[in-house]
Motif scaffolding. Structure first.
Motif, PDB file in Angstrom:
ATOM      1  N   ASN A 405      62.202  54.591  20.360  1.00  0.00           N
ATOM      2  CA  ASN A 405      62.334  54.798  18.952  1.00  0.00           C
ATOM      3  C   ASN A 405      63.591  55.120  18.488  1.00  0.00           C
ATOM      4  N   GLY A 406      64.553  55.153  19.593  1.00  0.00           N
ATOM      5  CA  GLY A 406      65.820  55.415  19.173  1.00  0.00           C
ATOM      6  C   GLY A 406      66.503  56.612  18.437  1.00  0.00           C
ATOM      7  N   LEU A 407      65.501  57.649  18.456  1.00  0.00           N
ATOM      8  CA  LEU A 407      65.554  58.863  17.710  1.00  0.00           C
ATOM      9  C   LEU A 407      65.527  60.068  18.760  1.00  0.00           C
ATOM     10  N   ASP A 408      64.604  59.992  19.817  1.00  0.00           N
ATOM     11  CA  ASP A 408      64.418  60.794  20.800  1.00  0.00           C
ATOM     12  C   ASP A 408      65.283  60.831  21.991  1.00  0.00           C
ATOM     13  N   ARG A 409      65.831  61.582  22.431  1.00  0.00           N
ATOM     14  CA  ARG A 409      66.498  61.525  23.703  1.00  0.00           C
ATOM     15  C   ARG A 409      66.573  63.044  24.490  1.00  0.00           C
ATOM     16  N   PHE A 410      66.539  62.953  25.679  1.00  0.00           N
ATOM     17  CA  PHE A 410      66.390  64.174  26.610  1.00  0.00           C
ATOM     18  C   PHE A 410      67.280  64.220  27.500  1.00  0.00           C
ATOM     19  N   SER A 411      67.821  65.539  27.987  1.00  0.00           N
ATOM     20  CA  SER A 411      68.766  65.582  29.115  1.00  0.00           C
ATOM     21  C   SER A 411      67.924  66.607  30.102  1.00  0.00           C
ATOM     22  N   GLY A 412      68.277  66.351  31.272  1.00  0.00           N
ATOM     23  CA  GLY A 412      67.745  67.304  32.318  1.00  0.00           C
ATOM     24  C   GLY A 412      67.860  66.521  33.611  1.00  0.00           C
ATOM     25  N   LYS A 413      66.401  66.671  34.330  1.00  0.00           N
ATOM     26  CA  LYS A 413      66.149  66.195  35.330  1.00  0.00           C
ATOM     27  C   LYS A 413      65.036  65.487  35.481  1.00  0.00           C
ATOM     28  N   ALA A 414      64.950  64.200  36.031  1.00  0.00           N
ATOM     29  CA  ALA A 414      63.756  63.322  36.422  1.00  0.00           C
ATOM     30  C   ALA A 414      63.023  63.847  37.525  1.00  0.00           C
ATOM     31  N   ILE A 415      61.897  64.326  37.442  1.00  0.00           N
ATOM     32  CA  ILE A 415      61.290  64.954  38.488  1.00  0.00           C
ATOM     33  C   ILE A 415      60.673  63.919  39.600  1.00  0.00           C
ATOM     34  N   ALA A 416      59.358  63.231  38.698  1.00  0.00           N
ATOM     35  CA  ALA A 416      58.578  62.282  39.517  1.00  0.00           C
ATOM     36  C   ALA A 416      58.002  61.133  38.374  1.00  0.00           C
ATOM     37  N   LEU A 417      57.770  60.042  38.954  1.00  0.00           N
ATOM     38  CA  LEU A 417      56.933  59.081  38.070  1.00  0.00           C
ATOM     39  C   LEU A 417      55.508  58.914  38.801  1.00  0.00           C
ATOM     40  N   GLU A 418      54.583  59.062  38.211  1.00  0.00           N
ATOM     41  CA  GLU A 418      53.025  59.077  38.887  1.00  0.00           C
ATOM     42  C   GLU A 418      52.096  58.266  37.641  1.00  0.00           C
ATOM     43  N   SER A 419      51.619  57.336  37.934  1.00  0.00           N
ATOM     44  CA  SER A 419      50.423  56.829  36.900  1.00  0.00           C
ATOM     45  C   SER A 419      51.295  56.259  35.580  1.00  0.00           C
ATOM     46  N   GLY A 420      52.342  55.796  35.621  1.00  0.00           N
ATOM     47  CA  GLY A 420      52.961  55.386  34.411  1.00  0.00           C
ATOM     48  C   GLY A 420      53.615  56.489  33.646  1.00  0.00           C
ATOM     49  N   THR A 421      53.756  57.663  34.076  1.00  0.00           N
ATOM     50  CA  THR A 421      54.327  58.756  33.380  1.00  0.00           C
ATOM     51  C   THR A 421      55.388  59.471  34.152  1.00  0.00           C
ATOM     52  N   LEU A 422      56.483  59.814  33.362  1.00  0.00           N
ATOM     53  CA  LEU A 422      57.655  60.237  33.982  1.00  0.00           C
ATOM     54  C   LEU A 422      57.632  61.833  33.674  1.00  0.00           C
ATOM     55  N   ARG A 423      57.566  62.682  34.605  1.00  0.00           N
ATOM     56  CA  ARG A 423      57.659  64.019  34.599  1.00  0.00           C
ATOM     57  C   ARG A 423      59.192  64.531  34.450  1.00  0.00           C
ATOM     58  N   PHE A 424      59.653  65.041  33.222  1.00  0.00           N
ATOM     59  CA  PHE A 424      60.939  65.292  33.259  1.00  0.00           C
ATOM     60  C   PHE A 424      61.315  66.869  32.480  1.00  0.00           C
ATOM     61  N   LYS A 425      62.230  67.502  33.336  1.00  0.00           N
ATOM     62  CA  LYS A 425      62.347  68.849  33.176  1.00  0.00           C
ATOM     63  C   LYS A 425      63.805  68.820  32.454  1.00  0.00           C
ATOM     64  N   GLY A 426      63.664  69.512  31.102  1.00  0.00           N
ATOM     65  CA  GLY A 426      64.616  69.639  30.351  1.00  0.00           C
ATOM     66  C   GLY A 426      64.955  71.080  30.098  1.00  0.00           C
ATOM     67  N   ARG A 427      65.918  71.452  29.130  1.00  0.00           N
ATOM     68  CA  ARG A 427      66.399  72.900  29.026  1.00  0.00           C
ATOM     69  C   ARG A 427      65.363  73.677  28.447  1.00  0.00           C
ATOM     70  N   HIS A 428      64.404  72.910  27.612  1.00  0.00           N
ATOM     71  CA  HIS A 428      63.766  73.551  26.781  1.00  0.00           C
ATOM     72  C   HIS A 428      62.127  73.469  27.225  1.00  0.00           C
ATOM     73  N   GLY A 429      61.960  72.909  28.731  1.00  0.00           N
ATOM     74  CA  GLY A 429      60.694  73.029  29.068  1.00  0.00           C
ATOM     75  C   GLY A 429      60.418  71.529  29.785  1.00  0.00           C
ATOM     76  N   GLU A 430      59.239  71.404  30.231  1.00  0.00           N
ATOM     77  CA  GLU A 430      58.929  70.083  31.037  1.00  0.00           C
ATOM     78  C   GLU A 430      58.089  69.159  30.127  1.00  0.00           C
ATOM     79  N   PHE A 431      58.560  68.000  30.238  1.00  0.00           N
ATOM     80  CA  PHE A 431      57.875  66.639  29.358  1.00  0.00           C
ATOM     81  C   PHE A 431      57.092  65.687  30.071  1.00  0.00           C
ATOM     82  N   MET A 432      56.376  65.257  29.746  1.00  0.00           N
ATOM     83  CA  MET A 432      55.264  64.206  30.179  1.00  0.00           C
ATOM     84  C   MET A 432      55.771  62.900  29.545  1.00  0.00           C
TER      85      MET A 432
END
Length: 517
Positions: A405-432
């Motif tokens: 969407n060109g608006l959202d960006r995250f910084s942190g650590k890419a933890i894992a990719l499973e079933s088409g979803t990236l688990r990403f750990k950022g400063r403010h929490g963990e995102f799927m």
């Protein structure tokens, strides 16, 4: 027999500009040979066959420069533009299917499943362009056209314009003009996957017609020798060519006015490109014009920025240029090597009676005698409105995710990719994060392995619409090649999406330019 075969092949070598037929082999000395690529034999040797020769010829790759397959067209293009970029610059055309803290798995249609150490991957780009790809190349001359605005080339210019406008023939590029028996213009020459300008006299425009959507991102590599002085036209409509069409229909081609080119004046730009945005690039600054052609034939140019933009390219010989345009809002942005340079809006938004730019053609024209140019690695795609690139957000310690969407960006650590979803750990929490909503994932730079410089024989396979794989050829036939990759080991790669093989590639553009070209 070997001696007789060599003599026959030498007689078959044709000068640049010969009619293309199937595959094309180009040698380091500038000679070229049409025929059919058969594969790689032990040695390694490249196997080549011509219809007029009974023997299969074998060539040492160290004497070769390019092998272009099927005139630059794939037998079966890749069905996705998703790529995985490696630390050595290779771009594996494929989809990431798994990721953890140590490995990345890529599913490719050309080489099957490839598993790599994570520190060998610099970027994952599920949606690299944000929109549909319109052009990638140039792997062949078509659909390009060369127009010369020098006075001695008036007849050829008229013929090219009439052909492009569909008068007296179909719309076509420079290659189709050759097939029709017309003499090619000498100032721009195509070789391998690049266009070269090496003339002593400016005034020839290289044109890609009707290719730019209203919202587009255009990116290409431009290399030069000596000083950089070039005019780049985007969203040009070439409306002034209508005069030639009207004159031809009236059986009075001799009365049609032709543009008069003066390399040191920008006053002729509206007469050449019609309504367009013109970027005049110099080694140390940039000037942007809006050219105007009114309905009554009045022509003018408007400077869209009061001050010039600094480029700081005096000590450079190559740059990646990117133009993002949104004609719906009459705005454009310009980047050099991923760095933002400037943004502008169409003067028509403020000037009554002036219509906004609405063309769809691209052109580039040298405006100096100071040195040659090379245009390569062009990508033209629909733009989704992303205001920036994850490239400018690379970080030594953190991974960067840029969403489509060109608006959202995250910084942190890419933890894992499973079933088409990236688990990403950022400063403010963990995102799927769904992988199909990610434009780019760039890994932390200090975790990347620095590759060793290549040694020995190097061959690069280029694919359509995207991708390049580099390594040492081992064996193979026309359908499949085995390549020893410096990071992924031996790969069996299908050739149906390959459009070109490059040999002995170098990062020094001066040795990459053929002085005998």
């Amino acid at each position: 027999m070997i001696r007789r075969l060599f003599i026959s092949l030498a007689c078959s070598l044709t000068p640049l500009g010969a009619e293309p037929a199937g595959d094309l082999l180009r040698f380091s000395n500038g000679d070229q040979l049409h025929g059919r690529f058969l594969g790689i034999s032990e040695g390694p040797k490249l196997q080549w066959q011509r219809e007029d020769l009974q023997e299969v010829a074998e060539f040492n790759p160290s004497n070769l420069r390019h092998a272009v397959l099927r005139n630059g067209s794939p037998a079966a293009p890749l069905d996705s533009t998703s790529v995985v970029e490696l630390v050595n610059g290779d771009r594996l055309p494929g989809t990431i299917t798994a990721l953890d803290e140590s490995q990345v798995t890529v599913e490719t249609s050309c080489a099957g499943t490839i598993t790599l150490d994570r520190n060998l991957v610099s970027k994952v780009a599920p949606q690299p362009h944000g929109g549909r790809l319109h052009y990638h190349g140039p792997f062949s001359e078509d659909p390009w056209q060369v127009n010369s605005y020098k006075s001695g080339d008036a007849d050829q210019l008229r013929s090219n314009i009439l052909q492009a406008r569909g008068v007296g023939g179909k719309i076509g590029g420079q290659g189709e003009a050759r097939e029709a028996g017309e003499a090619p213009l000498p100032d721009w020459r195509h070789s391998g996957a690049a266009w070269y300008w090496k003339s002593d006299e400016p005034g020839s425009a290289l044109i890609l017609r009707d290719a730019m959507p209203k919202r587009s991102t255009l990116r290409f590599d431009l290399a030069w020798k000596n000083k950089l002085m070039v005019a780049i036209a985007v969203h040009a409509d070439f409306c002034t060519e209508e005069k030639l069409v009207e004159a031809e229909e009236a059986d009075a081609p001799g009365n049609a006015p032709l543009p008069e080119f003066s390399p040191h004046s920008s006053n002729n730009l509206p007469n050449i490109f019609g309504n367009a945005y013109i970027l005049q690039l110099h080694s140390n600054y940039l000037v942007i014009y809006r050219t105007v052609v009114m309905e009554d034939g009045t022509m003018s140019k408007l400077r869209v920025r009061k001050s010039s933009s600094r480029l700081k390219l005096e000590d450079r010989s190559k740059a990646t240029l990117e133009i993002r345009s949104d004609l719906e809002n009459s705005t454009c942005s310009f980047f050099v090597d991923g760095n933002f340079i400037c943004q502008w809006r169409d003067p028509a938004l403020k000037q009554e009676g002036l219509e906004p730019v609405d063309g769809s053609s691209f052109a580039i024209m040298p405006i100096t005698r100071s040195g040659p140019l090379r245009l390569s690695d062009m990508v033209l795609a629909e733009w989704n409105g992303m205001p920036d690139s994850a490239r400018s957000l690379e970080n030594e310690e953190q991974d960067i995710v840029l969403m489509t969407n060109g608006l959202d960006r995250f910084s942190g650590k890419a933890i894992a990719l499973e079933s088409g979803t990236l688990r990403f750990k950022g400063r403010h929490g963990e995102f799927m994060l769904p992988i199909h909503d990610i434009a780019e994932l760039r890994f932390a730079t200090n975790e990347r392995l620095k590759p060793e410089p290549p040694s020995g024989l190097v061959m690069t396979m280029r694919f359509s619409p995207m991708g390049r794989i580099t390594g040492t050829p081992v064996s193979g036939d026309r359908e499949t090649l085995r390549l020893r990759h410096p990071l992924a080991g031996e790969l069996d790669i299908r050739n149906d999406a390959a459009v070109m093989f490059e040999f002995n590639e170098t990062t020094n553009i001066f040795t990459d330019w053929d002085d005998n070209f």
